[in-house]
Design a protein around this motif. Sequence first.
Motif, mmCIF file in Angstrom:
data_model
loop_
_atom_site.group_PDB
_atom_site.id
_atom_site.type_symbol
_atom_site.label_atom_id
_atom_site.label_comp_id
_atom_site.label_asym_id
_atom_site.label_seq_id
_atom_site.Cartn_x
_atom_site.Cartn_y
_atom_site.Cartn_z
ATOM 1 N N GLY A 194 47.451 43.507 39.797
ATOM 2 C CA GLY A 194 47.389 44.406 40.940
ATOM 3 C C GLY A 194 46.025 44.590 41.554
ATOM 4 N N LEU A 195 44.978 44.010 40.949
ATOM 5 C CA LEU A 195 43.614 44.173 41.444
ATOM 6 C C LEU A 195 42.905 42.824 41.517
ATOM 7 C CD1 LEU A 195 42.513 47.242 39.284
ATOM 8 C CD2 LEU A 195 43.252 47.260 41.680
ATOM 9 N N VAL A 196 41.940 42.737 42.437
ATOM 10 C CA VAL A 196 41.101 41.541 42.520
ATOM 11 C C VAL A 196 39.643 41.994 42.579
ATOM 12 C CG1 VAL A 196 40.529 39.468 43.846
ATOM 13 C CG2 VAL A 196 42.896 40.268 43.740
ATOM 14 N N PRO A 197 38.927 41.883 41.444
ATOM 15 C CA PRO A 197 37.499 42.170 41.458
ATOM 16 C C PRO A 197 36.748 41.011 42.130
ATOM 17 C CG PRO A 197 38.394 42.271 39.221
ATOM 18 C CD PRO A 197 39.427 41.665 40.097
ATOM 19 N N VAL A 198 35.687 41.341 42.866
ATOM 20 C CA VAL A 198 34.870 40.357 43.581
ATOM 21 C C VAL A 198 33.413 40.694 43.307
ATOM 22 C CG1 VAL A 198 34.294 39.418 45.862
ATOM 23 C CG2 VAL A 198 36.620 40.216 45.402
ATOM 24 N N ARG A 199 32.603 39.674 42.994
ATOM 25 C CA ARG A 199 31.180 39.901 42.742
ATOM 26 C C ARG A 199 30.342 38.773 43.327
ATOM 27 N NH1 ARG A 199 30.512 38.612 36.244
ATOM 28 N NH2 ARG A 199 30.743 36.346 36.432
ATOM 29 N N ASP A 200 29.050 39.015 43.411
ATOM 30 C CA ASP A 200 28.078 38.044 43.890
ATOM 31 C C ASP A 200 27.716 37.114 42.733
ATOM 32 O OD1 ASP A 200 25.816 36.663 44.778
ATOM 33 O OD2 ASP A 200 24.893 38.431 45.670
ATOM 34 N N ASN A 203 25.251 30.296 46.429
ATOM 35 C CA ASN A 203 25.403 31.485 47.275
ATOM 36 C C ASN A 203 26.887 31.729 47.498
ATOM 37 O OD1 ASN A 203 22.619 31.838 47.580
ATOM 38 N ND2 ASN A 203 22.580 30.276 49.161
ATOM 39 N N CYS A 204 27.532 32.228 46.462
ATOM 40 C CA CYS A 204 28.988 32.330 46.479
ATOM 41 C C CYS A 204 29.433 33.718 46.016
ATOM 42 C CB CYS A 204 29.600 31.321 45.512
ATOM 43 S SG CYS A 204 29.017 29.651 45.711
ATOM 44 N N ILE A 205 30.699 33.947 46.230
ATOM 45 C CA ILE A 205 31.322 35.078 45.562
ATOM 46 C C ILE A 205 32.182 34.536 44.442
ATOM 47 C CG2 ILE A 205 31.296 36.570 47.598
ATOM 48 C CD1 ILE A 205 34.371 36.034 47.752
ATOM 49 N N GLU A 206 32.426 35.373 43.462
ATOM 50 C CA GLU A 206 33.338 35.033 42.384
ATOM 51 C C GLU A 206 34.439 36.071 42.388
ATOM 52 O OE1 GLU A 206 30.378 33.037 39.126
ATOM 53 O OE2 GLU A 206 30.563 35.205 39.100
ATOM 54 N N VAL A 207 35.639 35.640 42.066
ATOM 55 C CA VAL A 207 36.767 36.557 41.975
ATOM 56 C C VAL A 207 37.418 36.404 40.610
ATOM 57 C CG1 VAL A 207 37.207 36.528 44.454
ATOM 58 C CG2 VAL A 207 38.418 34.944 42.998
ATOM 59 N N ALA A 208 38.126 37.418 40.207
ATOM 60 C CA ALA A 208 38.903 37.371 38.970
ATOM 61 C C ALA A 208 40.354 37.647 39.338
ATOM 62 C CB ALA A 208 38.397 38.397 37.969
ATOM 63 N N ALA A 209 41.251 36.767 38.912
ATOM 64 C CA ALA A 209 42.653 36.903 39.284
ATOM 65 C C ALA A 209 43.535 37.284 38.102
ATOM 66 C CB ALA A 209 43.144 35.601 39.909
ATOM 67 N N ASN A 210 42.938 37.759 37.026
ATOM 68 C CA ASN A 210 43.733 38.059 35.835
ATOM 69 C C ASN A 210 43.958 39.553 35.605
ATOM 70 O OD1 ASN A 210 40.847 38.199 35.122
ATOM 71 N ND2 ASN A 210 41.572 38.558 33.045
ATOM 72 N N ILE A 211 43.608 40.393 36.564
ATOM 73 C CA ILE A 211 43.801 41.828 36.437
ATOM 74 C C ILE A 211 45.026 42.200 37.292
ATOM 75 C CG2 ILE A 211 42.764 44.108 36.700
ATOM 76 C CD1 ILE A 211 41.172 42.314 34.785
ATOM 77 N N PRO A 255 37.640 40.750 33.211
ATOM 78 C CA PRO A 255 37.795 39.784 34.306
ATOM 79 C C PRO A 255 37.387 38.383 33.867
ATOM 80 C CG PRO A 255 36.599 41.723 35.043
ATOM 81 C CD PRO A 255 36.724 41.822 33.558
ATOM 82 N N ARG A 256 38.168 37.400 34.251
ATOM 83 C CA ARG A 256 37.815 35.995 34.054
ATOM 84 C C ARG A 256 37.410 35.467 35.431
ATOM 85 N NH1 ARG A 256 42.478 36.138 30.532
ATOM 86 N NH2 ARG A 256 43.740 35.239 32.194
ATOM 87 N N TRP A 257 36.114 35.358 35.628
ATOM 88 C CA TRP A 257 35.537 35.042 36.936
ATOM 89 C C TRP A 257 35.633 33.556 37.247
ATOM 90 C CZ3 TRP A 257 34.609 39.211 39.692
ATOM 91 C CH2 TRP A 257 34.328 40.402 39.033
ATOM 92 N N PHE A 258 35.848 33.254 38.534
ATOM 93 C CA PHE A 258 35.782 31.866 38.981
ATOM 94 C C PHE A 258 35.266 31.814 40.406
ATOM 95 C CE2 PHE A 258 39.976 33.141 40.407
ATOM 96 C CZ PHE A 258 40.131 32.516 41.622
#
Length: 67
Positions: free
Chosen positions: A31-37, A21-29, A8-11
């Motif tokens: 069909g999937l979108v990983p989300v983290r704190d 105090n944000c979430i980060e998402v990765a849009a390079n996978i 994942p390339r997080w942004f």
Amino acid sequence: MTTTTDSPRWFTSSYSDNGGNCIEVAANIPGLVPVRDSKDPDGPALTFPARGWLSFVAAVKEGEFPA
């Protein structure tokens, strides 16, 4: 189960300006979108189907989740 060799390339959103105090998402996978704190980058990530994530973002933009 979906597997991938992509890392994942997080942004964080450019609209986020609240002291980390944000979430980060990765849009390079595909069909999937990983989300983290953003405060816990080594912690767990939730993974959503891309269509579901896009529907959620659209609902937020339309004001379906009032503050």
